[in-house]
Scaffold this active site. Structure first.
Site, PDB file in Angstrom:
ATOM      1  CG  ASN A 101      13.209   4.747   5.462  1.00 39.90           C
ATOM      2  OD1 ASN A 101      12.384   3.956   5.982  1.00 39.90           O
ATOM      3  ND2 ASN A 101      14.187   5.230   5.707  1.00 39.90           N
ATOM      4  CB  SER A 157       3.320   3.496  10.692  1.00 32.48           C
ATOM      5  OG  SER A 157       3.001   3.295  12.277  1.00 32.48           O
ATOM      6  CE1 TYR A 171       4.958   8.635  11.285  1.00 31.68           C
ATOM      7  CE2 TYR A 171       3.687   7.056  12.326  1.00 31.68           C
ATOM      8  CZ  TYR A 171       4.690   7.247  11.813  1.00 31.68           C
ATOM      9  OH  TYR A 171       5.672   6.306  11.369  1.00 31.68           O
ATOM     10  CB  SER A 174       0.779  10.926   6.776  1.00 34.74           C
ATOM     11  OG  SER A 174       1.647  10.350   7.754  1.00 34.74           O
ATOM     12  CE  LYS A 175       4.696   7.013   8.050  1.00 37.60           C
ATOM     13  NZ  LYS A 175       5.644   7.130   6.956  1.00 37.60           N
TER      14      LYS A 175
END
Length: 284
Positions: A101, A157, A171, A174-175
């Site tokens: 997480n 996400s 970000y 990466s998700k």
């Protein structure tokens, strides 16, 4: 109807879980819920001080739990740290649930032109390599302890599915990597009984978000308008989803992008209006 703990107690009885990024938000809410459901939980995060506060809160909100709770500092971008937290559970009988997480969205993350390389690298190291390390060492532990059933949950996400109108390229990339990695892991290890699923939250009502929004109603409405529900999600709503994926109730759920977003990614346009309150049964 009783509390959340009274309603669901026992769904994780006898299971050992590791939760990274457990000192707040989704990680802390999931820790509390897992403990109430009978799991033993190792809470990990980058800050010892934050972990100390978090475990005290978890014990307060999940008293008399049948399982154990422990804490351990972990920088998920360092494989040696991740290996250490997984091996910490050897004395418990090995890991059954791994919730990868931990993640960051840095304030200097921007578009393709403005994002500094060091921010790109930092984001990928934590958000992607951290999930890889967690998955890798969970698999090694499961084989070592000859487990034939396990759940690995990776936090992704909704921006990995639809992109973000506000630039946060490192970000978002990466998700997207987390989604792709999780799908392949799910296929490769399915016959071993190891399930891999991604959890895809929309923006959540956290202290960090509320501080950023402040008293600017226009700023708030520009973001709430994307939600058909008229409100942000709550961390407990993601914890409930993680609980389902961790439990044997989801035994045939594997390789999914588990989207928990109030319908945000399915909406072309949304009605304007006042935000709705979360259901009363979400309260701890």
């Amino acid at each position: 109807m009783g509390s959340i703990g009274e309603q669901y107690r026992g769904r994780l009885a006898g299971k050992n879980a590791i939760i990274t990024g457990a000192a707040g938000g989704i990680g802390l809410e999931t820790t509390i819920l897992f403990l109430r459901e009978g799991a033993s939980v190792l809470m990990t995060d980058i800050s010892d001080a934050a972990l100390a506060k978090a475990v005290a809160k978890a014990k307060e909100l999940a008293p008399h739990m049948p399982g154990k709770v422990d804490t351990m500092r972990c920088d998920v971008s360092k494989e040696s740290d991740v290996q250490a937290i997984v091996e910490h559970l050897d004395s418990w009988g090995g890991v059954d649930v791994m919730f990868n997480n931990a993640g960051i969205m840095h304030g200097d993350d921007d578009d393709a032109i403005a994002t500094p390389e060091k921010i790109w690298d930092l984001t990928q190291n934590i958000n992607v390599k951290g999930v890889w390390f967690g998955s890798k060492h969970a698999i090694l532990s499961l084989r070592k302890h000859k487990k034939s059933r396990a759940s690995i949950i990776n936090t992704a996400s909704v921006v990995a599915l639809v992109g973000s109108a506000t630039p946060q390229l490192a970000y978002t990339a990466s998700k997207g990597a987390v989604l792709a990695m999780t799908r392949e892991l799910a296929i490769v290890h399915a016959k071993e009984g190891f399930r891999f699923n991604s959890l895809c939250p929309a923006p959540l009502n956290t202290p960090l978000l509320q501080d950023w929004l402040g008293d600017d109603r226009e700023k708030r409405m520009r973001r709430e308008i994307h939600f058909p529900t008229g409100r942000f999600g709550e961390a407990i709503e993601l914890a409930q989803a993680a609980l389902f994926l961790a439990s044997d109730e989801s035994s045939f759920v594997n390789g999914t992008d588990f989207v928990v977003d109030g319908g945000m990614t399915k909406a072309y346009v949304t009605p304007q209006g006042p935000a709705t309150l979360p259901p009363a049964n979400l309260a701890r």
